[in-house]
Structure formats: C-alpha cells, structure tokens
Design a protein around this motif. Structure first.
Motif, short mmCIF file in Angstrom:
data_model
loop_
_atom_site.label_atom_id
_atom_site.label_comp_id
_atom_site.label_asym_id
_atom_site.label_seq_id
_atom_site.Cartn_x
_atom_site.Cartn_y
_atom_site.Cartn_z
N GLY A 1 1.18 -4.64 -6.53
CA GLY A 1 0.99 -5.60 -5.85
C GLY A 1 2.15 -6.46 -5.17
N LYS A 2 3.27 -5.88 -5.39
CA LYS A 2 4.46 -6.56 -4.93
C LYS A 2 4.74 -6.48 -3.57
CE LYS A 2 9.19 -7.77 -7.05
NZ LYS A 2 9.92 -7.45 -7.93
N PHE A 3 4.33 -5.51 -2.97
CA PHE A 3 4.59 -5.19 -1.40
C PHE A 3 3.52 -5.05 -0.63
CE2 PHE A 3 8.36 -4.00 -3.61
CZ PHE A 3 9.62 -4.22 -2.67
N PRO B 1 -4.72 -12.04 0.40
CA PRO B 1 -3.64 -11.96 -0.47
C PRO B 1 -2.49 -10.85 -0.11
CG PRO B 1 -5.37 -12.43 -2.10
CD PRO B 1 -6.17 -12.20 -0.60
N VAL B 2 -1.07 -11.20 -0.01
CA VAL B 2 -0.08 -10.29 0.46
C VAL B 2 0.89 -10.18 -0.54
CG1 VAL B 2 -0.40 -10.40 2.92
CG2 VAL B 2 1.18 -11.82 1.88
N GLY B 3 1.70 -9.38 -0.78
CA GLY B 3 2.60 -9.09 -1.77
C GLY B 3 3.64 -10.05 -1.71
N PRO C 1 -6.69 -5.83 -2.02
CA PRO C 1 -6.89 -6.37 -3.13
C PRO C 1 -8.24 -7.34 -3.11
CG PRO C 1 -5.49 -7.50 -1.79
CD PRO C 1 -5.70 -6.46 -1.10
N THR C 2 -9.03 -7.44 -4.21
CA THR C 2 -10.11 -8.44 -4.26
C THR C 2 -9.51 -9.86 -3.89
OG1 THR C 2 -10.78 -6.86 -6.00
CG2 THR C 2 -11.65 -9.23 -5.99
N VAL C 3 -10.41 -10.39 -2.91
CA VAL C 3 -9.98 -11.50 -2.65
C VAL C 3 -11.00 -12.53 -3.31
CG1 VAL C 3 -10.08 -13.14 -0.52
CG2 VAL C 3 -9.49 -10.80 -0.30
N ILE D 1 12.26 -4.28 10.82
CA ILE D 1 11.26 -4.75 9.85
C ILE D 1 11.35 -6.29 9.65
CG2 ILE D 1 10.28 -4.77 7.52
CD1 ILE D 1 11.17 -1.75 7.33
N GLN D 2 10.30 -7.11 9.71
CA GLN D 2 10.14 -8.26 9.48
C GLN D 2 9.76 -8.39 8.00
OE1 GLN D 2 8.00 -11.22 11.84
NE2 GLN D 2 7.95 -12.89 10.22
N VAL D 3 10.65 -8.84 7.07
CA VAL D 3 10.40 -9.22 5.64
C VAL D 3 10.03 -10.70 5.25
CG1 VAL D 3 11.06 -8.95 3.21
CG2 VAL D 3 11.48 -7.18 5.02
N ASN D 4 8.64 -11.16 5.07
CA ASN D 4 8.47 -12.64 5.21
C ASN D 4 8.76 -13.26 6.59
OD1 ASN D 4 7.39 -11.74 2.61
ND2 ASN D 4 9.02 -12.53 1.53
N ASP D 5 9.90 -14.11 6.52
CA ASP D 5 10.39 -14.77 7.72
C ASP D 5 11.65 -14.13 8.16
OD1 ASP D 5 8.46 -16.80 7.74
OD2 ASP D 5 9.55 -17.99 6.09
#
Length: 209
Positions: free
Chosen positions: A134-136, A88-90, A6-8, A153-157
C-alpha cells in the motif's frame, strides 16, 4: 491486493483544520460576492492535501457548504479533473507519462520497471495500481508537459526526468526507503540542456564561458 483497488472507507465527516480553514477563507476572499464557487478548485486541492492525498465525499460536501454550492456541482468538478483522487493512494503516488514524446524516449521501459519492482499488473486499463504494502500507487497519465526531459514520472508534486528502466528502479528504491532523491533530472542534466552540454550559444571555439 497487488494491482487491485483498496477498500474505500468513506469517513463520516470532514472539516478543515483551523489552519486550513483560515487558508480557505483567504482563498474565498479573492473572489467578489456571489462568485465564491470560483474557489472550488483550490479548496478541493486543500482538502485533498489534508486527507492523505485523496478526496472523500465528506470533504466535497464540506467544500460545497463553504462555497454555498450544491454538492453535485462539487462532485462534477472533482470527477472531471484527474488531479483529484477519489480513492486512497499510497504515500508515493507515481504518475507515469506514456504520451508520444515519453514513449519515443522509453516510457515502456519505465512502466515495466514499475511493474517489475512493485509487483503490479494491469496497466492496459490505465487504472490506479497499488503495491501489496500500500505504500505505492502507480498510474499511467497523459502528457505532463516536460517533453524535453522525457521520460518523466510525477511523484506526488515533484517531477523526476530523464528516466530509463534502471533509473526508475533506483528511484523506487529511494522512495521505499523514504529518502527521495533531488527532483529533476535523474541523470544530472541541468534544465533541458543536452546531456553532453551546450550545443548552441557557446563561445567561439565551442568552449564554456
């Protein structure tokens, strides 16, 4: 763009909220005078959590000012540790472990399910991969330390364990609906117990207590 970056857009400024500034002060107070730089990791984590799970340069500069550090020293820390995201991350950040124990247990199928379900490609460079909406965000990572419950898989925390292709797709569907399932084993396994139940330390005769 699917699988792209994504554009930062770097914000012009960053300051901790009053609540987080108070947290930062409590963290800094744990260290003796002249040793405030020891608080750089927790303060960067706090800044990242405040800023949608990524660290803009302004946030690193803010932390440097609070700790009386040269900004370059903070950049060195932020770029060294992979838990800090510099772009940025989703909303749902999936870190897929593909180290040997997870690979032996089928992490290729897990990663393929992420690619298929989210329409992402390019895993070979271990980059951050983003779904078109952009959600994931998905990334291959090294060992997450839950080898007994591989693949993981680690999803967020949170950790989701005992995955395969179909269970990974089920997990993604739940996240897409903003209804994350309970963390832990996706097969209902308790801790690191064998899927069929205990095989040792059982009462005489093999029954349950």
């Amino acid at each position: 763009m699917s699988g792209g970056k994504p554009t930062v857009e770097q914000p012009a400024s960053f300051v901790f909220t009053p609540e987080n500034l108070a947290r930062a002060a409590r963290i800094i107070a744990k260290y003796p005078p002249g040793r405030q730089a020891s608080a750089v990791l927790p303060l960067l984590d706090l800044a990242q959590r405040q800023h949608d799970n990524w660290l803009p340069r302004a946030a690193m500069d803010h932390v440097a000012g609070l700790l009386d550090m040269a900004p370059i020293r903070v950049y060195e820390v932020a770029t060294f540790y992979t838990m800090f995201n510099l772009a940025p991350v989703g909303k749902w950040f999936l870190q897929v472990c593909t180290t040997t124990p997870c690979w032996l247990r089928g992490s290729d199928a897990v990663m393929a399910a992420c690619e298929r379900k989210l329409g992402i490609k390019g895993r070979q460079d271990a980059s951050f991969l983003h779904s078109a909406d952009g959600k994931f965000t998905v990334r291959e990572v090294e060992c997450l330390g839950a080898c007994a419950n591989a693949p993981v898989i680690q999803v967020n925390d949170d950790f989701y364990e005992d995955l395969d292709g179909p269970l990974t797709e089920k997990l993604i569907d739940a996240l897409a609906a903003d209804k994350p399932p309970p963390k832990g084993s996706m097969r209902g396994r308790q801790g690191a117990m064998p899927e069929g139940g205990r095989t040792s330390l059982a009462p005489a005769g093999g029954g349950e207590d």
